[in-house]
Design an enzyme around this catalytic site. Structure first.
Site, PDB file in Angstrom:
ATOM      1  N   ASP A 261      40.732  26.890  41.218  1.00 44.61           N
ATOM      2  CA  ASP A 261      40.600  27.941  40.209  1.00 44.61           C
ATOM      3  C   ASP A 261      41.192  29.203  40.815  1.00 44.61           C
ATOM      4  O   ASP A 261      40.605  29.805  41.705  1.00 44.61           O
ATOM      5  CB  ASP A 261      39.108  28.132  39.868  1.00 44.61           C
TER       6      ASP A 261
ATOM      7  N   LYS B 188      47.322  37.926  39.275  1.00 45.30           N
ATOM      8  CA  LYS B 188      47.354  36.944  38.184  1.00 45.30           C
ATOM      9  C   LYS B 188      47.723  37.587  36.843  1.00 45.30           C
ATOM     10  O   LYS B 188      48.280  36.932  35.972  1.00 45.30           O
ATOM     11  CB  LYS B 188      45.975  36.272  38.082  1.00 45.30           C
TER      12      LYS B 188
ATOM     13  N   GLU C 278      41.053  26.730  31.549  1.00 49.40           N
ATOM     14  CA  GLU C 278      39.738  27.042  32.113  1.00 49.40           C
ATOM     15  C   GLU C 278      38.579  26.560  31.234  1.00 49.40           C
ATOM     16  O   GLU C 278      37.625  25.973  31.758  1.00 49.40           O
ATOM     17  CB  GLU C 278      39.654  28.547  32.402  1.00 49.40           C
TER      18      GLU C 278
ATOM     19  N   ASP D  18      32.957  32.565  28.045  1.00 45.77           N
ATOM     20  CA  ASP D  18      33.204  32.958  29.432  1.00 45.77           C
ATOM     21  C   ASP D  18      33.093  34.475  29.533  1.00 45.77           C
ATOM     22  O   ASP D  18      33.971  35.201  29.073  1.00 45.77           O
ATOM     23  CB  ASP D  18      34.607  32.469  29.835  1.00 45.77           C
TER      24      ASP D  18
END
Ligand SMILES: *[C@@H]1O[C@H](CO)[C@@H](O)[C@H](O)[C@H]1NC(C)=O
Ligand SMILES: *[C@@H]1O[C@H](CO)[C@@H](O)[C@H](O)[C@H]1NC(C)=O
Length: 450
Positions: free
Chosen positions: A38, A102, A214, A237
């Site tokens: 991850d 990212k 994810e 999330d």
């Protein structure tokens, strides 16, 4: 057809036998070859799946951290620091400490679109203490001043340094070389962003076996791909700064993303800010002065984060700190008070849930499972809101910060044909757009000042 069926049957038998023999005779289980990774915006982790037992292990680095900060730093002599070591020297070395890479991976900023540049790239540039530039193709890269001259580094290269660090920790743990990986990416990532994330993995010396979303990984972590009679899964999330809601459709072990909605400005930091504003006001009333000292504000932030965690387990907690400006000070906060301070923010969690269901053409009643991931879903209030909204208790229990990497490791196990046999977990790509919501930061500020 019947031939290939019997071949599959034969393969299953061999695997069953292998597992049986291994269990009966205590043979060492085969070493995992594929890791799950991850690569997060703020934290990254790596995990492996154990054939035979079917368990996953998330591997800590040499400092004992399973969630490694996604931060890479360079010293002026060119030495590289990763994770906690990079964070620890960040204040002294801001120009050479890269985080949030990212956010730039696989993105193209149109160099000839001035509006776009002005609103997106320039705004991003200002947020960071390190230098971000655009190349001729509109890709962002970082420029790091070293004694030997400027070092240029692309976001995927930053990612690869983090992945290499995780890989080394994992190799030490399994005592053998690792060569393949499953990596997770946000559901909203475009094909190009997925490709560049895959490139980061390859640069770290690993072959990419699969790139999974994810939310799909989170669903795998809870074993939903093996559960009977499940069709619709919602993954919520809520992390430090963002909320993402995804609706997944599960058919024969294959996940399809049906809808996505989110809020890029809602998360644990916002809850903390509310508490901090409230306490600063209390201090102002008591001492007649504003706390402006940077170190003091940081001391408060850290203690508030800890207090928030304590409130997930206890109905009240003492928030206590020693400030340069006023000395020791404490305040006892109840869970209800915390909730009240954040009432509107908590309420706004429902917005993307509503929108995602609408886009997926689903009624709440049709949702079979709700999965919570991200550190902020530890808050009882968040769990209650999700449970109340969908009318069923959400899945939690897997560490919400490690659910995604756990799922990536499960996927790695499925690909590696690990024992015990798993239903093939697959994922179909969709080109769905994500709906964005924004909390109004200004009104937030006014409210706490009032
Ligand atoms: C760079 O400097 C650090 C500390 O100042 C030192 O520990 C490290 O070994 C040096 N690295 C190189 C490549 O000289
Ligand atoms: C992504 O990679 C695949 C396989 O390497 C390639 O076929 C595809 O064109 C790439 N897509 C983009 C948008 O870069």
């Amino acid at each position: 057809m019947s031939n290939s069926m019997s071949m599959i049957g034969g393969a299953i038998l061999v695997l069953l036998l292998a597992g049986y023999i291994a269990q009966q005779y205590g043979l060492p289980p085969p070493k995992p070859k594929i890791v799950g990774i991850d690569l997060g915006t703020t934290f990254s982790s790596i995990g492996i799946y154990h054939a035979v037992t079917g368990r996953t292990t998330i591997i800590a680095d040499d400092l004992g951290k399973k969630s490694v900060p996604s931060v890479v730093a360079f010293l002026s002599n060119g030495s590289v620091l990763v994770g906690t070591r990079a964070v620890d020297q960040q204040e002294k070395n801001p120009q050479r400490t890269i985080y949030d890479a990212k956010r730039f991976i696989g993105k193209v900023f149109q160099p000839d679109d001035e509006q776009f540049l002005k609103y997106y790239f320039q705004a991003d540039k200002k947020r960071y203490p390190f230098t971000i530039l655009l190349d001729k193709e509109g890709r962002a890269y970082f420029e790091i001043p070293l004694d030997s001259g400027n070092k240029l580094l692309y976001p995927e290269e930053v990612g690869s340094i983090i992945i290499e660090y995780l890989k080394e920790a994992a190799e030490k743990h399994v005592e053998s070389k690792l060569s393949q990986a499953v990596i997770s990416v946000p559901a909203e990532f475009t094909e190009e962003q997925r490709n560049f994330t895959a490139k980061a993995v390859e640069l770290a010396g690993l072959e990419v076996r699969r790139v999974i979303s994810e939310p799909t990984a989170a669903a795998l972590a809870y074993g939903l791909h093996k559960k009977q009679g499940i069709e619709n899964v919602v993954v919520v999330d809520l992390g430090g700064g963002t909320l993402d809601v995804s609706v997944l459709w599960l058919q024969g072990g294959t996940f399809v993303t049906q809808a996505m909605a989110g809020n890029n400005r809602l998360g644990g930091q916002d809850f903390n800010n509310r508490v901090q504003q409230f306490l600063l006001e209390k201090i102002k009333n008591q001492f007649g002065k504003e706390i402006t000292n940077k170190e003091d504000l940081q001391t408060m932030r850290l203690e508030i984060e800890r207090a928030k965690l304590r409130l997930t387990a206890h109905p009240k907690t003492k928030i206590q700190f020693k400030l340069i400006e006023i000395g020791e000070w404490s305040y006892e906060m109840t869970r209800d008070e915390f909730k009240e301070l954040n009432d509107d923010l908590l309420k706004s969690i429902e917005q993307p849930m509503e929108a995602a269901l609408q886009d997926a053409n689903l009624d709440k009643e049709a949702v079979d499972e709700v999965v919570l991931v991200g550190g902020s879903t530890r808050l009882p209030a968040v769990r209650r809101i999700a449970g109340h909204f969908f009318g069923k208790p959400p899945n939690f229990g897997v560490d919400p910060e490690l659910a995604v990497v756990t799922g990536a490791a499960v996927q790695a196990g499925v690909i590696g044909g690990g024992w015990p046999l798993q239903v093939a977990a697959m994922e179909l790509q969709t080109k769905r757009r994500k709906r964005h919501f924004y909390t109004d930061v200004e009104s937030v500020k006014k409210k706490t000042e009032a």
